[in-house]
Structures are given as structure tokens and as C-alpha cells.
Design a protein around this motif. Structure first.
Motif, mmCIF file in Angstrom:
data_model
loop_
_atom_site.group_PDB
_atom_site.id
_atom_site.type_symbol
_atom_site.label_atom_id
_atom_site.label_comp_id
_atom_site.label_asym_id
_atom_site.label_seq_id
_atom_site.Cartn_x
_atom_site.Cartn_y
_atom_site.Cartn_z
ATOM 1 N N VAL A 119 -18.882 23.498 30.718
ATOM 2 C CA VAL A 119 -20.008 24.386 30.437
ATOM 3 C C VAL A 119 -21.085 23.641 29.659
ATOM 4 O O VAL A 119 -20.828 22.606 29.034
ATOM 5 N N GLY A 120 -22.307 24.174 29.701
ATOM 6 C CA GLY A 120 -23.416 23.545 28.996
ATOM 7 C C GLY A 120 -23.773 22.183 29.541
ATOM 8 O O GLY A 120 -24.267 21.321 28.810
ATOM 9 N N ALA A 121 -23.530 21.962 30.857
ATOM 10 C CA ALA A 121 -23.790 20.664 31.469
ATOM 11 C C ALA A 121 -25.160 20.654 32.132
ATOM 12 O O ALA A 121 -25.645 21.676 32.611
ATOM 13 N N GLY A 122 -25.771 19.474 32.158
ATOM 14 C CA GLY A 122 -27.067 19.371 32.814
ATOM 15 C C GLY A 122 -27.799 18.104 32.448
ATOM 16 O O GLY A 122 -27.221 17.156 31.898
ATOM 17 N N GLN A 123 -29.088 18.094 32.740
ATOM 18 C CA GLN A 123 -29.938 16.950 32.442
ATOM 19 C C GLN A 123 -30.387 17.046 30.984
ATOM 20 O O GLN A 123 -31.142 17.932 30.609
ATOM 21 N N ALA A 124 -29.923 16.105 30.183
ATOM 22 C CA ALA A 124 -29.999 16.252 28.734
ATOM 23 C C ALA A 124 -31.298 15.771 28.100
ATOM 24 O O ALA A 124 -31.487 15.955 26.911
ATOM 25 N N GLN A 125 -32.189 15.165 28.872
ATOM 26 C CA GLN A 125 -33.408 14.631 28.282
ATOM 27 C C GLN A 125 -34.651 15.102 29.029
ATOM 28 O O GLN A 125 -35.504 14.295 29.403
ATOM 29 N N PRO A 126 -34.795 16.379 29.260
ATOM 30 C CA PRO A 126 -35.971 16.837 30.011
ATOM 31 C C PRO A 126 -37.166 17.062 29.091
ATOM 32 O O PRO A 126 -37.148 17.938 28.238
ATOM 33 N N ILE A 127 -38.179 16.259 29.242
ATOM 34 C CA ILE A 127 -39.378 16.422 28.417
ATOM 35 C C ILE A 127 -40.582 16.479 29.360
ATOM 36 O O ILE A 127 -41.102 15.451 29.780
ATOM 37 N N PRO A 128 -41.050 17.673 29.730
ATOM 38 C CA PRO A 128 -40.444 18.974 29.424
ATOM 39 C C PRO A 128 -39.291 19.275 30.373
ATOM 40 O O PRO A 128 -38.967 18.447 31.226
ATOM 41 N N VAL A 129 -38.680 20.452 30.223
ATOM 42 C CA VAL A 129 -37.599 20.864 31.113
ATOM 43 C C VAL A 129 -38.124 20.894 32.550
ATOM 44 O O VAL A 129 -39.213 21.404 32.820
ATOM 45 N N ILE A 130 -37.364 20.321 33.461
ATOM 46 C CA ILE A 130 -37.748 20.309 34.866
ATOM 47 C C ILE A 130 -37.288 21.622 35.506
ATOM 48 O O ILE A 130 -36.101 21.910 35.563
ATOM 49 N N ARG A 131 -38.219 22.397 35.994
ATOM 50 C CA ARG A 131 -37.862 23.677 36.617
ATOM 51 C C ARG A 131 -38.217 23.707 38.104
ATOM 52 O O ARG A 131 -38.129 24.750 38.733
ATOM 53 N N SER A 132 -38.607 22.575 38.638
ATOM 54 C CA SER A 132 -38.847 22.448 40.067
ATOM 55 C C SER A 132 -37.566 21.985 40.750
ATOM 56 O O SER A 132 -36.956 20.992 40.332
ATOM 57 N N HIS A 133 -37.158 22.702 41.805
ATOM 58 C CA HIS A 133 -35.954 22.292 42.528
ATOM 59 C C HIS A 133 -36.084 20.853 43.014
ATOM 60 O O HIS A 133 -35.169 20.044 42.830
ATOM 61 N N PHE A 134 -37.201 20.551 43.641
ATOM 62 C CA PHE A 134 -37.392 19.228 44.231
ATOM 63 C C PHE A 134 -37.299 18.139 43.173
ATOM 64 O O PHE A 134 -36.564 17.163 43.329
ATOM 65 N N ASP A 135 -38.033 18.294 42.084
ATOM 66 C CA ASP A 135 -38.043 17.271 41.047
ATOM 67 C C ASP A 135 -36.698 17.156 40.339
ATOM 68 O O ASP A 135 -36.222 16.050 40.057
ATOM 69 N N ASP A 376 -33.980 33.792 37.358
ATOM 70 C CA ASP A 376 -34.974 32.744 37.570
ATOM 71 C C ASP A 376 -34.458 31.392 37.068
ATOM 72 O O ASP A 376 -33.379 31.295 36.482
ATOM 73 N N HIS A 377 -35.244 30.357 37.287
ATOM 74 C CA HIS A 377 -34.840 28.987 36.969
ATOM 75 C C HIS A 377 -34.552 28.818 35.479
ATOM 76 O O HIS A 377 -35.344 29.220 34.637
ATOM 77 N N GLY A 378 -33.418 28.206 35.181
ATOM 78 C CA GLY A 378 -33.013 28.013 33.805
ATOM 79 C C GLY A 378 -32.783 26.549 33.471
ATOM 80 O O GLY A 378 -33.527 25.673 33.911
ATOM 81 N N TYR A 379 -31.730 26.272 32.731
ATOM 82 C CA TYR A 379 -31.499 24.921 32.230
ATOM 83 C C TYR A 379 -30.018 24.559 32.312
ATOM 84 O O TYR A 379 -29.553 24.061 33.323
ATOM 85 N N GLY A 380 -29.222 24.843 31.260
ATOM 86 C CA GLY A 380 -27.820 24.455 31.255
ATOM 87 C C GLY A 380 -27.011 25.176 32.318
ATOM 88 O O GLY A 380 -27.316 26.298 32.704
ATOM 89 N N ASN A 381 -25.922 24.515 32.765
ATOM 90 C CA ASN A 381 -25.135 25.067 33.861
ATOM 91 C C ASN A 381 -23.669 24.676 33.721
ATOM 92 O O ASN A 381 -23.258 24.139 32.692
ATOM 93 N N VAL A 382 -22.922 24.941 34.778
ATOM 94 C CA VAL A 382 -21.495 24.645 34.827
ATOM 95 C C VAL A 382 -21.259 23.564 35.872
ATOM 96 O O VAL A 382 -21.816 23.624 36.969
ATOM 97 N N MET A 383 -20.448 22.557 35.548
ATOM 98 C CA MET A 383 -19.971 21.573 36.510
ATOM 99 C C MET A 383 -18.486 21.812 36.754
ATOM 100 O O MET A 383 -17.792 22.392 35.916
#
Length: 474
Positions: A119-135, A376-383
Motif C-alpha cells: 500500500v502507499g506505492a507509487g512515483q515518489a518524486q512528482p514535482i508536481p504530481v503527474i495526473r496525466s495518464h500518458f505522462d 478522479d485521478h489521484g496519487y498513491g496506490n496498491v502494488m
């Protein structure tokens, strides 16, 4: 002006046609010369990408005793996973988390200590948070923690630095209509939507002909090989490698066994059933991967996508007659369960002991559902991590909470575990590749979380990746 003769023109056209037909990449990454490869294991790593941003709080909701349950209930109504009554979540032993009720086969694997959640897994250095699927998808597959990447996939860097033998028949396979970006830049990867379709048989009625009564009559499939008779250029190499892949896979019957219609087809073992009414293609591709692993063709990497997780509208919940998210979970659960069962019961032994599956999505969804019964688009997720060498039956990682003050920017599940940490552990402990700081540029401070079994190697870092370029086909 350079002279182009007829043979070179035909070779160029042929490799272009094959590249288009097989989705092969027509360029290769040039490895930094200072990389000292490790000695690779013969394990296989399977990356399942849940494209569209899977809602981790619906796959793995807080259970009845969770300290996060009250905040979860306050944030959700139309997308809530209940803990009692119709559509109740499945409790997970030893934790306060629960599992979507349509994932009962995943819970079976969890109870067998073969499946783990992070839990709480994801891209840890988003400046800013990436909320585009493609990017976000591209950034994750290029192996960067946030911001921007380049056009070399992290799996390509693993293949370069992982110490594979000089000759491996089938190092990497990308299942899909296009090559996974994580394999971008690799000349070792082949791409196929279906293994049974990875062939060039639509050319002419005489494609396979060899007529003993007519001297010199040879089918076109054999003639193709004479166009590439050396490795002097990247074009020659690409042609040879593509034809070698075709020659390797063409004789294999990837169709499912049927006593009358396809008696030579593939028969899953252990009672594995790859049937799923919602996404049969995903399950068929997993079946193809299992068959290739059993054939011992040297496949070290396989990528596969399961899309349509972008649930802004009508996400559904298990108490409703139509549950879109639940249908997606069913596809994931049925497919992974069949895959595990098939390989674990192979006649060659438990091949899941040498196969690791990592399931990842580009980002999670907002904690607060929207007005359209979606998220809608968020940030942390589950792996997810699955395999015979996974320390399963556990939920790894933690989150600060689901209250507004505990959320990232007041809206999203926080990222507390860099996704690269989980993959790095698999590369080190299962694939014996310590070059994780080369595989993941900009990543540092790796420590194992204990998800995977295997020996630890000191992680190695290289800073030469940008000092070397790419070589094109001409």
C-alpha cells in the motif's frame, strides 16, 4: 549521392514490413561500456500494467477493524466496498485491510502466502504530481520517480545490465498491440498481441512450399532468411533477430487444446482455467506467457496490459447489478490465479518458484468520490507481487491515513513506498541484477522490504547513461 542497390532496398523494405508486423523496434540502445554485468538467474519477471489508474481503495479497502474505515466511509457512498451483507469485502488474515469480493481467487493465493500487497506505492518524486495518464505511464516505464524521463525503458536497461548469456532465444516479450515503453530501445524484445498470430503466413499460397520435384522451388519464408546473411549493420542484425524469433515461434501451437478441433493445442496443467467473460484476451495472453515459460525458451521478461481502469463515471460497487470495477477485478483475479496454478503444477516442477509477477498502475484515484459515481485521478496506490518466491500473506507498507489532514495535498492517498523499491528488490533477489541505480536513474537509498525471497547483492550505481547515445538503423 550514395548508391542503393536492389538487394539493399529489398532488405530495407523487408525489415520495415517485419518491424511493422511484429511491432519490433527498429533501433537499439547502446549500453555504456563500463557496466560490469552480474550473472543472471534464469527466473522470469512478468510485469502486469493496470492502465488507466486502478482505484486501490476499491481493490484493497480498509476492513471493518481498520483505523481508516470511518474516513473511507465518509468519503464514499456509490463506490464503497461494504464489510458486511451483500458484496462484503473479504477480510485478509493478519491485517486490517480487506479485498474486493470479486477477487476471491487472489485471496486464495494470499492465504497460500504466494501473494502480497504493497500500500502507499507509487512515483515518489512528482514535482508536481503527474495526473496525466500518458505522462505518468511513460514516466513509470522509463524508470523515473517523477518529473520527466527519456526514451529508454527501465526493462531495457535491466536487459543490458542483467548479465544474460550471450545467446538467449527469447529474452523479452511484450504482449499488446505496441511494445511496452518499459522495453523501449531494446533489440531483444518481440511484441505480439497473441502468440498464435506472431507469424508471417499471409504472403502467398507458396509461402511454406518446398517442392522436391521442382529444383530450386523454395517457399518465401525460407527466401527471407537469405536477405540477411550477416551482422555487419543494425539492419542486418534486426532482420536476423526478427526472423529468428519468427522461426522459433511459428511451429508452436499456441491455440487451446481441443480433442477434435485442435488436438495439438496447449493444455494448461493443474486444472488451470483461463476462461473469463469480461476480458478473455488478457487471460489468453497470460496463458501464452505460461506456455512460453514451460517451453524453456529463455524468456526473462514479459509485459502485459490490463486496461480500462479509468473510472471517472459509473465505477460501480459489488452491491449493484452491474459493477464495472468488479468486472475488471474479476479479470485480474481469474487470470492471475489460472497463471499461478498452471505454472505451479507444471510437469517440470513448480515453475512459479522461478516466476515473479509484479502488478502496477500509473497512479491511484482520489479518496473522495466524485458526483458521477466515480473517482478522479489521484496519487498513491496498491502494488501486487505474486510468485512462489514471494513472502506473501502480508500487506506491506503503510499510509498516514485517509483523513483530510493525512492525505497528500488534502485529496490523495500518500506515496510512502517508491515503486522502484519493490521492482529493485525483484531485480536483485530474483534476477541477480544489482545494477538498479543504472536501471532506475536518479533512484538512491534502496533497502529491501522483504517482499521477495533471495540473496541480497549490494546495489550498484552508474552515472554514464546520458554520456552514451543511440544508434539508429541508418
Amino acid at each position: 549521392m550514395s548508391k542503393i542497390d536492389r538487394r539493399d532496398f529489398l532488405k530495407g523494405c523487408g525489415v520495415a514490413a517485419i518491424a511493422a508486423g511484429s511491432s519490433s523496434r527498429a533501433f537499439a540502445y547502446v549500453a555504456p561500456p563500463d557496466i560490469g554485468p552480474a550473472a543472471a538467474t534464469n527466473d522470469t519477471l512478468v510485469i502486469v500494467f493496470l492502465r488507466g489508474a486502478m482505484d486501490g481503495l476499491s481493490l484493497l479497502p480498509p476492513g471493518a477493524s481498520s483505523p481508516y474505515r470511518a474516513d473511507y466511509v465518509a468519503a464514499r457512498s456509490n463506490t464503497i466496498i461494504p464489510v458486511s451483507g451483500t458484496g462484503a469485502a473479504l477480510p485478509l488474515n493478519g491485517t486490517t485491510w480487506a479485498l474486493h469480493p470479486r477477487a476471491s481467487k487472489l485471496r486464495d493465493l494470499y492465504n497460500q502466502n504466494r501473494l502480497a500487497f504493497i500500500v502507499g506505492a507509487g512515483q515518489a518524486q512528482p514535482i508536481p504530481v503527474i495526473r496525466s495518464h500518458f505522462d505518468a505511464q511513460a514516466n513509470l516505464e522509463f524508470g523515473f520517480g517523477g518529473g520527466t524521463g527519456n526514451n529508454v525503458g527501465w526493462l531495457t536497461r535491466h536487459l543490458i545490465s542483467g548479465g544474460l548469456p550471450a545467446v538467449v532465444p527469447l529474452p523479452a516479450t511484450s504482449f499488446g498491440s505496441i511494445t511496452s515503453s518499459s522495453l523501449l530501445g531494446s533489440s531483444d524484445a518481440i511484441t505480439m498481441a497473441s502468440a498464435s498470430d506472431y507469424r508471417l503466413d499471409g504472403f502467398h499460397w507458396s509461402w511454406d512450399d518446398v517442392d522436391q520435384d521442382v529444383p530450386g522451388l523454395v517457399g518465401a519464408v525460407s527466401r527471407m532468411n537469405s536477405l540477411w546473411n550477416g551482422n555487419a549493420t543494425l539492419l542486418e542484425s534486426a532482420g536476423v533477430e526478427t526472423l529468428a524469433s519468427l522461426d522459433l515461434l511459428r511451429p508452436i501451437n499456441f491455440g487451446l487444446y481441443h480433442a477434435t478441433n485442435n488436438p495439438g493445442g496447449y493444455q494448461p496443467t493443474g486444472g488451470a482455467n483461463y476462461t473469463n467473460q469480461y476480458n478473455q484476451g488478457f487471460c489468453d495472453q497470460l496463458r501464452n506467457i505460461a506456455q512460453i515459460i514451460k517451453l524453456n525458451l529463455g524468456m526473462r521478461i514479459a509485459t502485459i496490459d490490463l486496461g480500462s481502469w479509468d473510472t471517472h463515471v459509473g465505477q460501480g460497487n459489488p452491491t449493484q447489478s452491474y459493477d464495472w470495477f468488479g468486472n475488471m477485478v474479476s479479470s485480474l483475479s481469474d487470470g492471475l490465479s489460472a497463471f499461478y496454478t498452471d505454472l505451479a503444477s507444471s510437469g517440470a516442477g513448480n515453475l512459479m518458484n522461478k516466476t515473479s509477477v509484479i502488478v502496477v498502475s500509473e497512479f491511484g484515484r482520489r479518496v473522495q468520490e466524485n458526483a458521477d459515481s466515480g473517482t478522479d485521478h489521484g496519487y498513491g496506490n496498491v502494488m501486487l507481487a505474486l510468485g512462489g518466491s514471494v513472502n506473501g500473506g502480508q500487506v506491506y507498507g503503510s499510509i498516514p491515513g485517509l483523513g483530510t489532514a493525512q492525505l497528500y495535498q488534502g485529496t490523495d492517498v500518500a506515496v510512502t513506498t517508491d515503486y522502484r523499491r519493490i521492482i529493485s528488490e525483484a531485480l536483485i533477489r530474483r534476477m541477480a541484477n544489482p545494477n538498479i541505480y543504472y536501471v532506475f536513474p536518479g533512484y538512491s537509498g534502496y533497502t529491501p522490504m522483504g517482499v521477495f525471497q533471495g540473496p541480497d547483492l549490494p546495489p550498484v550505481g552508474y552515472d554514464q547513461i546520458f554520456a552514451h547515445g543511440f544508434e539508429g538503423p541508418g
